[in-house]
Write a protein that holds these residues in place. Structure first.
Motif, PDB file in Angstrom:
ATOM      1  N   THR A 235      94.284   7.261  88.719  1.00  0.00           N
ATOM      2  CA  THR A 235      95.547   8.336  88.707  1.00  0.00           C
ATOM      3  C   THR A 235      96.429   8.265  90.048  1.00  0.00           C
ATOM      4  O   THR A 235      95.970   8.685  91.018  1.00  0.00           O
ATOM      5  CB  THR A 235      94.823   9.732  88.667  1.00  0.00           C
ATOM      6  OG1 THR A 235      93.896   9.664  87.401  1.00  0.00           O
ATOM      7  CG2 THR A 235      95.797  10.847  88.347  1.00  0.00           C
ATOM      8  N   ALA A 237      98.794   9.633  90.919  1.00  0.00           N
ATOM      9  CA  ALA A 237      99.146  11.188  91.530  1.00  0.00           C
ATOM     10  C   ALA A 237      98.311  11.594  92.532  1.00  0.00           C
ATOM     11  O   ALA A 237      98.519  12.329  93.152  1.00  0.00           O
ATOM     12  CB  ALA A 237      99.655  12.132  90.532  1.00  0.00           C
ATOM     13  N   THR A 238      96.915  11.278  92.372  1.00  0.00           N
ATOM     14  CA  THR A 238      96.100  11.942  93.444  1.00  0.00           C
ATOM     15  C   THR A 238      95.601  10.679  94.292  1.00  0.00           C
ATOM     16  O   THR A 238      94.555  10.955  94.942  1.00  0.00           O
ATOM     17  CB  THR A 238      94.905  12.619  92.504  1.00  0.00           C
ATOM     18  OG1 THR A 238      94.420  11.485  91.479  1.00  0.00           O
ATOM     19  CG2 THR A 238      95.424  13.639  91.757  1.00  0.00           C
ATOM     20  N   THR A 239      95.988   9.595  93.917  1.00  0.00           N
ATOM     21  CA  THR A 239      95.300   8.497  95.018  1.00  0.00           C
ATOM     22  C   THR A 239      96.316   7.824  95.858  1.00  0.00           C
ATOM     23  O   THR A 239      97.392   7.203  95.465  1.00  0.00           O
ATOM     24  CB  THR A 239      94.699   7.402  94.088  1.00  0.00           C
ATOM     25  OG1 THR A 239      93.864   7.815  93.188  1.00  0.00           O
ATOM     26  CG2 THR A 239      94.123   6.191  95.036  1.00  0.00           C
ATOM     27  N   ARG A 244      94.962   2.570  96.991  1.00  0.00           N
ATOM     28  CA  ARG A 244      94.723   2.149  95.582  1.00  0.00           C
ATOM     29  C   ARG A 244      94.028   0.786  95.314  1.00  0.00           C
ATOM     30  O   ARG A 244      93.191   0.628  94.552  1.00  0.00           O
ATOM     31  CB  ARG A 244      96.160   2.153  94.847  1.00  0.00           C
ATOM     32  CG  ARG A 244      96.636   3.410  94.694  1.00  0.00           C
ATOM     33  CD  ARG A 244      98.138   3.498  94.302  1.00  0.00           C
ATOM     34  NE  ARG A 244      98.690   4.931  94.448  1.00  0.00           N
ATOM     35  CZ  ARG A 244      99.959   5.093  93.977  1.00  0.00           C
ATOM     36  NH1 ARG A 244     100.786   4.347  94.015  1.00  0.00           N
ATOM     37  NH2 ARG A 244     100.235   6.668  94.104  1.00  0.00           N
TER      38      ARG A 244
END
Length: 287
Positions: A235, A237-239, A244
């Motif tokens: 995800t 938006a949260t990583t 990543r």
């Protein structure tokens, strides 16, 4: 490892041209599959103070209708539900719908199934929420029988079929069934009868232990754990961007065979913006 893109239900609108452009763009970028979430109904919040999760204001395309459309506007990319809330649906109808998408897409459907969390949907669809776990395993058994055999006679707790079948049936003789969820029953079910598992957790010690238990259940069932796929989700938006690659590599070490890239929640409001994010992400993750 094969990368897929999560369909941006809420962020590109209901214009069929935009849906087509996004799907064709994802295919052209080299993604292996499209993952679509499943929600039939959203709960109104006026009389539900404190409601958490999706609401009646969130847009979700019905997955089988969506995939029927995408089957006609794409050529190679795989289509996958992530996950279809199977116990709130009629099993024979799901068998028919899934088979139809698989046939019309040329064998490009994978069916991810799970229990769901929204009791409002279950109630509206006339299905029991409390028994959804027990129902799921029986449904998968019946699905596979209907896909493989010209006619079926089946008597279970939840479904009864007397000498009946669906046509057309999947050209492969079946459709891969993957399970989503993180409870022990899901790990056990995946190990024993699943084609793959869809974890949505970080690749930490807890995830490693869960993968090991799922594989142990497979061995107990006389199966080769290596035949069971593993498809986590990243995800964006949260990583953070600088975390990543490590996130994906850690899952790769745990045996991930597929990966979902979720670009929702980044403020993208157009197809081009979504595709740009997906392009940049894939270039960063695949040397």
């Amino acid at each position: 490892m094969r990368f897929g893109a999560v369909f941006p239900h809420n962020e590109i609108g209901a214009d069929p041209g935009a849906v087509r452009a996004w799907a064709q763009g994802v295919e052209e970028l080299g993604y292996h599959h499209i993952m679509a979430f499943d929600h039939v109904l959203g709960a109104g919040t006026t009389n539900r103070p404190g409601w958490r999760g999706y609401t009646s204001e969130h847009q979700f395309h019905e997955v089988f209708v969506l995939f029927g459309y995408l089957a006609g506007v794409t050529t190679t990319i795989e289509l996958m539900t992530g996950v279809l809330v199977l116990p709130q649906r009629q099993t024979a109808l799901v068998a028919k719908q899934a088979a139809e998408v698989d046939v019309l897409s040329g064998g490009r459907l994978r069916l991810g199934v799970g229990l769901g969390w929204n009791h409002v949907e279950y109630e509206a669809l006339g299905q029991p929420f409390s028994h959804r776990g027990a129902k799921l395993g029986e449904q998968v058994e019946l699905l596979r029988a209907l896909w493989a055999q010209p006619t079926v006679s089946y008597a279970g707790r939840w479904d009864k079929v007397v000498d009946a079948g669906i046509e057309p049936r999947p050209t492969r003789g079946g459709i891969p069934v993957w399970f989503g969820g993180h409870v022990e029953a899901t790990l056990r079910r995946t190990g024993r009868i699943g084609d793959g598992w869809l974890p949505h957790i970080a690749p930490d010690a807890t995830a490693e232990a869960m993968v090991e238990r799922m594989r142990a259940y497979a061995l107990e069932a006389g199966r080769d754990p290596g035949d069971i796929g593993l498809q986590p989700r990243l995800t964006l938006a949260t990583t953070p961007a600088d975390a990543r690659i490590e996130y994906v590599n850690d899952w790769r070490v745990l045996g991930a065979t597929h990966f979902d890239i979720d670009a929702l929640g980044l403020g993208s409001s157009s197809v081009d913006e979504h595709l740009s994010v997906l392009e940049e992400t894939l270039e960063a993750l695949v040397p």
